[in-house]
Design a protein around this motif. Structure first.
Motif, PDB file in Angstrom:
ATOM      1  N   ARG A 300       0.856  -1.087  -0.049  1.00  0.00           N
ATOM      2  CA  ARG A 300      -0.138   0.036   0.107  1.00  0.00           C
ATOM      3  C   ARG A 300       0.880   1.253   0.059  1.00  0.00           C
ATOM      4  O   ARG A 300       0.598   2.198  -0.646  1.00  0.00           O
ATOM      5  CB  ARG A 300      -0.975  -0.034   1.108  1.00  0.00           C
ATOM      6  N   TYR A 303       1.952   1.752  -3.518  1.00  0.00           N
ATOM      7  CA  TYR A 303       0.823   2.178  -4.394  1.00  0.00           C
ATOM      8  C   TYR A 303       0.597   3.566  -4.084  1.00  0.00           C
ATOM      9  O   TYR A 303       0.581   4.348  -5.041  1.00  0.00           O
ATOM     10  CB  TYR A 303      -0.173   1.324  -4.033  1.00  0.00           C
ATOM     11  N   GLU A 306       3.554   5.747  -5.740  1.00  0.00           N
ATOM     12  CA  GLU A 306       3.413   5.755  -7.178  1.00  0.00           C
ATOM     13  C   GLU A 306       2.214   6.743  -7.775  1.00  0.00           C
ATOM     14  O   GLU A 306       2.400   7.467  -8.460  1.00  0.00           O
ATOM     15  CB  GLU A 306       3.135   4.411  -7.770  1.00  0.00           C
ATOM     16  N   ARG A 307       1.099   6.396  -6.979  1.00  0.00           N
ATOM     17  CA  ARG A 307      -0.043   7.094  -7.525  1.00  0.00           C
ATOM     18  C   ARG A 307      -0.106   8.748  -7.184  1.00  0.00           C
ATOM     19  O   ARG A 307      -0.022   9.610  -8.270  1.00  0.00           O
ATOM     20  CB  ARG A 307      -1.471   6.876  -6.809  1.00  0.00           C
ATOM     21  N   ASP A 372      -7.512  -3.171   0.862  1.00  0.00           N
ATOM     22  CA  ASP A 372      -7.059  -2.516  -0.318  1.00  0.00           C
ATOM     23  C   ASP A 372      -8.122  -1.725  -1.034  1.00  0.00           C
ATOM     24  O   ASP A 372      -7.822  -0.656  -1.779  1.00  0.00           O
ATOM     25  CB  ASP A 372      -6.522  -3.661  -1.443  1.00  0.00           C
ATOM     26  N   ARG A 376      -7.347   2.231  -2.201  1.00  0.00           N
ATOM     27  CA  ARG A 376      -7.336   2.768  -3.414  1.00  0.00           C
ATOM     28  C   ARG A 376      -8.202   3.847  -3.525  1.00  0.00           C
ATOM     29  O   ARG A 376      -8.096   4.754  -4.221  1.00  0.00           O
ATOM     30  CB  ARG A 376      -7.607   1.615  -4.386  1.00  0.00           C
TER      31      ARG A 376
END
Length: 394
Positions: A300, A303, A306-307, A372, A376
């Motif tokens: 997480r 993620y 990167e986002r 998750d 997100r």
């Protein structure tokens, strides 16, 4: 009516730091969809075998008074665990049991610090450290943790703040809120300072089993030359997804635990026998849930980084361990508190960095502990909110 000065020292250092968390909870009760990324509740339940062990112990009558040191079986299990991890003998007489790391830390600071002394603490720091130091009457001296060092405390920065009043250095590795893990060379350098200036090293290791792949954990307890001055506090709250059981401990020299025992007995007189039995089972081997948490939290954090790196002007510090990541929100032109309050309106609750010390002003802490799908969705909302605010501030 008169009150003890300790209440003045602690004024504003309790629940006030969790203002944003409380505000998010209030909005959720009003029916708003708020994804809560504020506190470090594990994302799994405590292992069923531990719950059953506690239940079986209660049914067997393990609900009587405990020893002031803690139950013998638990102290022996902890001694065996730390003997193996430290690579040197740790006896059951070096263990005191408490209801959670927080209580252990409070007792240790009350036993080692006093008015007129100073305790050096890395800034940023876990939100309750300021209070446990203040309760003792000592002055907290912040030591800046620098992003360019991965937020690992530097011996040179500690040395620059040591005075004749310095009594102890409070270390946290793995670190909350940054996820930094001290290296052996960090501990060597800090240890030399502690010996040279006759300082205690108090080490909060509650995230020890949540170190991500590729990073090695080292405890100052493994250093034999520091044996008389190192005190470790920890618990099963994070490693075994069991924060509500309130089961923790401290490990120090036999001389230290003997001196601290009367204070411990005056506070709580040991921990509950049925929880001690469950904890003894927990610490007798690796946690069955820690590996999964390590994997999920690291994924997480990756993620999130990167986002936000690809889609916004915000900057993410990826942790090496633990349950949290940090976001630098200065590109929005907002303070960390204002950003956190504003983000709640977009349906995400995070902690302002300044709740953990002034070195983290302009940052926010994000818990990696929701599933998750919700995580997100939270990232989607953070991206949308950041891009809107950065355009306004441009």
């Amino acid at each position: 009516m008169k009150y003890s000065p300790v209440l003045d020292r602690l004024s504003g250092l309790g629940g006030a730091k969790w203002e944003i968390h409380a505000h998010a909870r209030a909005r959720a009760r009003q029916g708003h969809d708020v994804i809560e990324l504020t506190i470090g509740n594990p994302d799994v339940a405590a292992p069923a075998e531990l719950v059953e062990a506690a239940t079986a112990a209660m049914r067997a009558g393990r609900t009587q008074y405990s020893s002031g040191r803690g139950e013998e079986g638990l102290r022996e299990a902890l001694a065996a665990r730390y003997t193996e991890s430290a690579g040197r003998p740790i006896g059951a007489d070096q263990v005191l049991c408490f209801p959670g790391t927080q209580t252990a830390l409070y007792a240790v600071l009350m036993g080692l610090a006093e008015p007129g002394t100073e305790v050096l603490v890395g800034d940023p720091m876990y939100a309750t450290y300021e209070a446990v130091v203040a309760a003792s009457g000592a002055a907290l001296v912040p030591v800046p943790l620098r992003p360019e060092r991965g937020f690992r405390i530097a011996a040179a920065d500690i040395a620059a703040r040591i005075t004749p009043r310095t009594r102890a250095v409070l270390l946290n590795t793995p670190h909350n809120p940054t996820g930094a893990v001290l290296r052996p060379e960090d501990i060597d350098a800090i240890g030399r300072l502690a010996v040279a200036h006759d300082l205690w090293l108090i080490v909060d290791e509650v995230y020890e089993e949540l170190v991500f792949d590729g990073v090695a954990f080292t405890s100052p307890l493994a250093r034999g030359d520091l044996a008389e001055r190192v005190v470790v506090v920890s618990s099963i709250s994070k490693s075994h997804a069991a924060p509500g059981f309130r089961s923790g401990w401290c490990i120090g020299s036999a001389a230290f635990t003997e001196r601290l025992l009367p204070l411990s007995e005056s506070m709580l007189f040991g921990n509950q026998p049925f929880i001690a039995d469950m904890t003894a089972l927990a610490v007798s081997g690796p946690s069955e849930v820690a590996a999964g948490m390590r994997h999920r939290f690291a994924a997480r954090a990756k993620y999130l980084a990167e986002r936000l790196t690809q889609e916004t002007r915000l900057r993410v510090h990826r942790p090496e361990a633990g349950m949290f990541a940090l976001i630098d929100v200065t590109a929005t032109g907002m303070s960390d508190r204002d950003y956190a309050l504003d983000l709640i309106e977009s349906g995400v609750a995070v902690m302002p960095g300044s709740a953990f010390g002034q070195s983290l002003a302009g940052w926010v802490r994000v818990a990696l502990t929701v599933d998750d799908g919700r995580f997100r969705r939270a990232c989607d909302r953070i991206v949308t909110h950041a891009n809107a605010k950065c355009r306004i501030g441009a």
